[in-house]
Design an enzyme around this catalytic site. Structure first.
Site, PDB file in Angstrom:
ATOM      1  N   GLU A 250       0.831  -1.210   0.000  1.00 14.34           N
ATOM      2  CA  GLU A 250       0.000   0.000   0.000  1.00 14.34           C
ATOM      3  C   GLU A 250       0.867   1.263   0.000  1.00 14.34           C
ATOM      4  O   GLU A 250       0.506   2.277  -0.607  1.00 14.34           O
ATOM      5  CB  GLU A 250      -0.928  -0.002   1.216  1.00 14.34           C
ATOM      6  CG  GLU A 250      -1.928  -1.145   1.244  1.00 14.34           C
ATOM      7  CD  GLU A 250      -2.814  -1.155   0.016  1.00 14.34           C
ATOM      8  OE1 GLU A 250      -3.292  -0.084  -0.386  1.00 14.34           O
ATOM      9  OE2 GLU A 250      -3.021  -2.250  -0.560  1.00 14.34           O
TER      10      GLU A 250
ATOM     11  N   TRP B  67       1.858   1.752  -3.546  1.00 12.44           N
ATOM     12  CA  TRP B  67       0.747   2.369  -4.284  1.00 12.44           C
ATOM     13  C   TRP B  67       0.768   3.879  -4.074  1.00 12.44           C
ATOM     14  O   TRP B  67       0.544   4.662  -5.017  1.00 12.44           O
ATOM     15  CB  TRP B  67      -0.595   1.816  -3.807  1.00 12.44           C
ATOM     16  CG  TRP B  67      -1.133   0.664  -4.596  1.00 12.44           C
ATOM     17  CD1 TRP B  67      -1.165  -0.641  -4.221  1.00 12.44           C
ATOM     18  CD2 TRP B  67      -1.739   0.730  -5.899  1.00 12.44           C
ATOM     19  NE1 TRP B  67      -1.756  -1.400  -5.208  1.00 12.44           N
ATOM     20  CE2 TRP B  67      -2.118  -0.597  -6.248  1.00 12.44           C
ATOM     21  CE3 TRP B  67      -2.003   1.751  -6.793  1.00 12.44           C
ATOM     22  CZ2 TRP B  67      -2.742  -0.904  -7.447  1.00 12.44           C
ATOM     23  CZ3 TRP B  67      -2.625   1.444  -8.003  1.00 12.44           C
ATOM     24  CH2 TRP B  67      -2.987   0.135  -8.319  1.00 12.44           C
TER      25      TRP B  67
ATOM     26  N   TRP C 113     -22.031  11.609 -17.873  1.00 18.98           N
ATOM     27  CA  TRP C 113     -22.390  11.414 -16.475  1.00 18.98           C
ATOM     28  C   TRP C 113     -23.807  11.939 -16.228  1.00 18.98           C
ATOM     29  O   TRP C 113     -24.292  12.812 -16.944  1.00 18.98           O
ATOM     30  CB  TRP C 113     -21.406  12.139 -15.557  1.00 18.98           C
ATOM     31  CG  TRP C 113     -19.983  11.692 -15.671  1.00 18.98           C
ATOM     32  CD1 TRP C 113     -18.965  12.346 -16.297  1.00 18.98           C
ATOM     33  CD2 TRP C 113     -19.416  10.485 -15.149  1.00 18.98           C
ATOM     34  NE1 TRP C 113     -17.795  11.640 -16.202  1.00 18.98           N
ATOM     35  CE2 TRP C 113     -18.043  10.485 -15.488  1.00 18.98           C
ATOM     36  CE3 TRP C 113     -19.931   9.409 -14.421  1.00 18.98           C
ATOM     37  CZ2 TRP C 113     -17.181   9.450 -15.129  1.00 18.98           C
ATOM     38  CZ3 TRP C 113     -19.060   8.375 -14.056  1.00 18.98           C
ATOM     39  CH2 TRP C 113     -17.722   8.400 -14.410  1.00 18.98           C
TER      40      TRP C 113
ATOM     41  N   ASN D  48     -10.744   1.911   4.211  1.00 15.56           N
ATOM     42  CA  ASN D  48     -10.317   1.866   2.810  1.00 15.56           C
ATOM     43  C   ASN D  48     -11.225   1.005   1.931  1.00 15.56           C
ATOM     44  O   ASN D  48     -11.549   1.375   0.806  1.00 15.56           O
ATOM     45  CB  ASN D  48      -8.881   1.351   2.714  1.00 15.56           C
ATOM     46  CG  ASN D  48      -8.349   1.407   1.285  1.00 15.56           C
ATOM     47  OD1 ASN D  48      -8.288   2.476   0.693  1.00 15.56           O
ATOM     48  ND2 ASN D  48      -8.002   0.264   0.727  1.00 15.56           N
TER      49      ASN D  48
ATOM     50  N   TRP E 298     -16.995  11.210 -11.164  1.00 14.00           N
ATOM     51  CA  TRP E 298     -16.094  10.899 -10.058  1.00 14.00           C
ATOM     52  C   TRP E 298     -15.528  12.157  -9.409  1.00 14.00           C
ATOM     53  O   TRP E 298     -15.182  12.156  -8.223  1.00 14.00           O
ATOM     54  CB  TRP E 298     -14.952  10.000 -10.540  1.00 14.00           C
ATOM     55  CG  TRP E 298     -14.072  10.600 -11.616  1.00 14.00           C
ATOM     56  CD1 TRP E 298     -14.207  10.473 -12.958  1.00 14.00           C
ATOM     57  CD2 TRP E 298     -12.920  11.436 -11.426  1.00 14.00           C
ATOM     58  NE1 TRP E 298     -13.223  11.161 -13.626  1.00 14.00           N
ATOM     59  CE2 TRP E 298     -12.418  11.762 -12.707  1.00 14.00           C
ATOM     60  CE3 TRP E 298     -12.266  11.937 -10.297  1.00 14.00           C
ATOM     61  CZ2 TRP E 298     -11.285  12.562 -12.895  1.00 14.00           C
ATOM     62  CZ3 TRP E 298     -11.146  12.743 -10.474  1.00 14.00           C
ATOM     63  CH2 TRP E 298     -10.667  13.055 -11.768  1.00 14.00           C
TER      64      TRP E 298
ATOM     65  N   TRP F 237     -10.112   7.564  -6.729  1.00 15.90           N
ATOM     66  CA  TRP F 237     -11.385   7.839  -7.392  1.00 15.90           C
ATOM     67  C   TRP F 237     -11.349   7.462  -8.870  1.00 15.90           C
ATOM     68  O   TRP F 237     -12.305   6.898  -9.404  1.00 15.90           O
ATOM     69  CB  TRP F 237     -11.774   9.311  -7.212  1.00 15.90           C
ATOM     70  CG  TRP F 237     -12.578   9.482  -5.969  1.00 15.90           C
ATOM     71  CD1 TRP F 237     -12.137   9.873  -4.736  1.00 15.90           C
ATOM     72  CD2 TRP F 237     -13.977   9.214  -5.820  1.00 15.90           C
ATOM     73  NE1 TRP F 237     -13.167   9.856  -3.826  1.00 15.90           N
ATOM     74  CE2 TRP F 237     -14.314   9.467  -4.467  1.00 15.90           C
ATOM     75  CE3 TRP F 237     -14.974   8.796  -6.687  1.00 15.90           C
ATOM     76  CZ2 TRP F 237     -15.608   9.303  -3.980  1.00 15.90           C
ATOM     77  CZ3 TRP F 237     -16.260   8.630  -6.209  1.00 15.90           C
ATOM     78  CH2 TRP F 237     -16.575   8.890  -4.867  1.00 15.90           C
TER      79      TRP F 237
END
Length: 463
Positions: free
Chosen positions: A269, A272, A301, A336, A354, A377
């Site tokens: 993580e 990331w 959207w 998370n 988003w 996102w």
């Protein structure tokens, strides 16, 4: 005395090479700029601001013990900082300014403006282990998939035993006070999060000793405190990634050489986090909230403010989604796994842009961070770098059944469902109808129908 240290989002002492080098260069002064208008423009949440200012006060007091004066100055926008910094440097007759790099567009522009004024900036990559641009493909390009990025990151660092430079100062016999022109009063909303170094040391130690081994198994269950809870401190720089990795290596020296082990799961993580930072440097347009994958620029959207507000307020009729959103608005933090669930629901079930979700998160999260928030996102929305494919749509009911099987988390944040039997807690509408109860919101969309609509909408732009 020739140097000044400039604090940004790096409010730590001992794991701060730029600060320590400044002190070794004779620094007796440090500075921090309170940029209220810029923070508002960047949608910094009240709780994140409160945590930061509490930490500023703590660090100012600690530095004073070492004979270093922290100047807290007001500069409404980043554009106001260079001239104020130049004025302070000239007043103190200093030569160099030490600082840690910030990688976002406005921050980079601010630093360039400082250099144009003749300020000698010594900038460090203190927010990451691998500096942006150091982990690339053979052709020198930024990776567009996380796994090969991770492999290359490990190839560079897997044999490294990280260490920290020695703290160069002792308590000063000459008392100094720290100087604040800007208001450091928050709203107290972050008081449940300690900011002193002893508390942070204990939090890190408890996680490494007690939770790290079970992190891979426990991290997805919101009713269990199985995550580290360290993200707010990384966001303001009270802790560094290198500091955390050192704590792991002390007890597990070979952790970077065993990428398939349970212990590596949490380190993954952290990588990331580095991946998303490298991305915003390689693709500055991400700081401007543009889709990483341009083929989705034409995606239509839904403009549905009522549905968006239902999502924001935890009124979607899907208990896990609603409980997660209430956790966010009540505490400033969200588990998370639930971040992925609610982001998928907004972008796929409701087909809402988003960017609206990203913005809402930044306005409420205590650990709001542009690179990670944007990356997360866009991953959920399938518009990002190495994002989940558009046809992967989380089912909020099965996610609830799997990760909150007894409904403990749901009942904590949805007390109106406290008496609903566990058998029905994940989607209680049939049970509530049978008992003539109207204690909970109806489902805002039907899962199956919403899924089909999303697949059709995304498929058009994917072809």
């Amino acid at each position: 005395m020739s140097a000044l240290f400039w604090f940004r989002r790096d409010f730590r002492l001992y794991s701060n090479e730029a600060l320590i080098d400044a002190l070794n260069d004779g620094a007796k002064h440090a500075v921090f700029f309170v940029c209220e208008q810029q923070w508002q423009q960047h949608q910094m949440s009240a709780i994140a601001r409160d945590l930061l200012l509490r930490r500023v006060s703590y660090v100012g007091q600690r530095l004073a013990r070492y004979g270093v004066t922290l100047h807290v100055l007001h500069a409404p926008m980043f554009a106001d900082v260079p001239s104020k910094l130049k004025q302070l440097v000239d007043e103190l007759a200093l030569k160099r300014v030490y600082a840690n790099k910030e990688y976002e567009v406005n921050e980079v522009a601010r630093d360039k403006a400082c250099s144009l004024l003749g300020l000698d900036l010594q900038l460090y990559d203190g927010d990451v282990i691998a500096p942006p641009g150091s982990v690339t493909t053979k052709s020198g390009d930024m990776f567009k998939v996380f796994t090969p990025f991770k492999r290359q990151w490990l190839k560079i660092h897997e044999l490294t035993q990280f260490g920290l430079p020695s703290w160069p100062l002792n308590d000063s016999e000459e008392a100094v006070t720290w100087h604040a022109d800007a208001c450091l009063e928050g709203d107290g909303s972050s008081n449940k999060w300690p900011v002193d170094d002893e508390a942070l040391h204990n939090i890190v130690s408890r996680f490494v000793h007690d939770k790290l081994a079970g992190y891979q198994d426990d991290r997805d269950f919101p009713a269990i405190k199985g995550t580290s809870g360290l993200s707010p401190y990384l966001a303001i720089g009270a802790l560094s990634v290198k500091q955390l990795l050192i704590n792991v290596q002390i007890h597990h020296p070979n952790v970077l050489q065993n990428a398939k082990s349970n212990l590596f799961c949490w380190v993954n993580e952290l990588i990331w986090r580095e991946f998303y930072r490298h991305l915003i440097v390689a693709y500055p347009s991400l700081c401007k909230h543009q889709n990483f994958n341009a083929k989705y620029d034409t995606l239509k959207w839904q403009d549905d403010e009522e549905a968006f507000m239902a999502w924001c307020e935890g009124r979607t009729g899907y208990p896990l989604v609603d409980a997660a959103m209430r956790q966010l608005t009540q505490t400033g933090w969200m588990h998370n796994r639930l971040r992925m669930v609610v982001a998928s629901f907004l972008t796929k079930h409701l087909l809402i842009d988003w960017r609206k979700g990203e913005s809402f998160f930044m306005q409420h999260l205590i650990d709001g961070d542009l690179a990670s928030n944007n990356g997360g996102w866009q991953w959920a929305a399938s518009t990002g770098c190495d994002a989940q494919p558009y046809f992967r749509i989380f089912n909020p009911i099965t996610q609830s059944e799997r990760f909150d099987p007894e409904g403990e988390f749901i009942r904590k944040y949805l007390p109106e469902l406290e008496k609903v039997p566990t058998k029905y807690i994940h989607f209680p509408h049939q049970y509530l109808a049978a008992t003539a109860s109207n204690c909970y919101w109806p489902a805002i969309v039907d899962h199956k129908a919403a899924r089909e609509r999303a697949l059709a909408r995304f498929k058009v732009d994917d072809e």
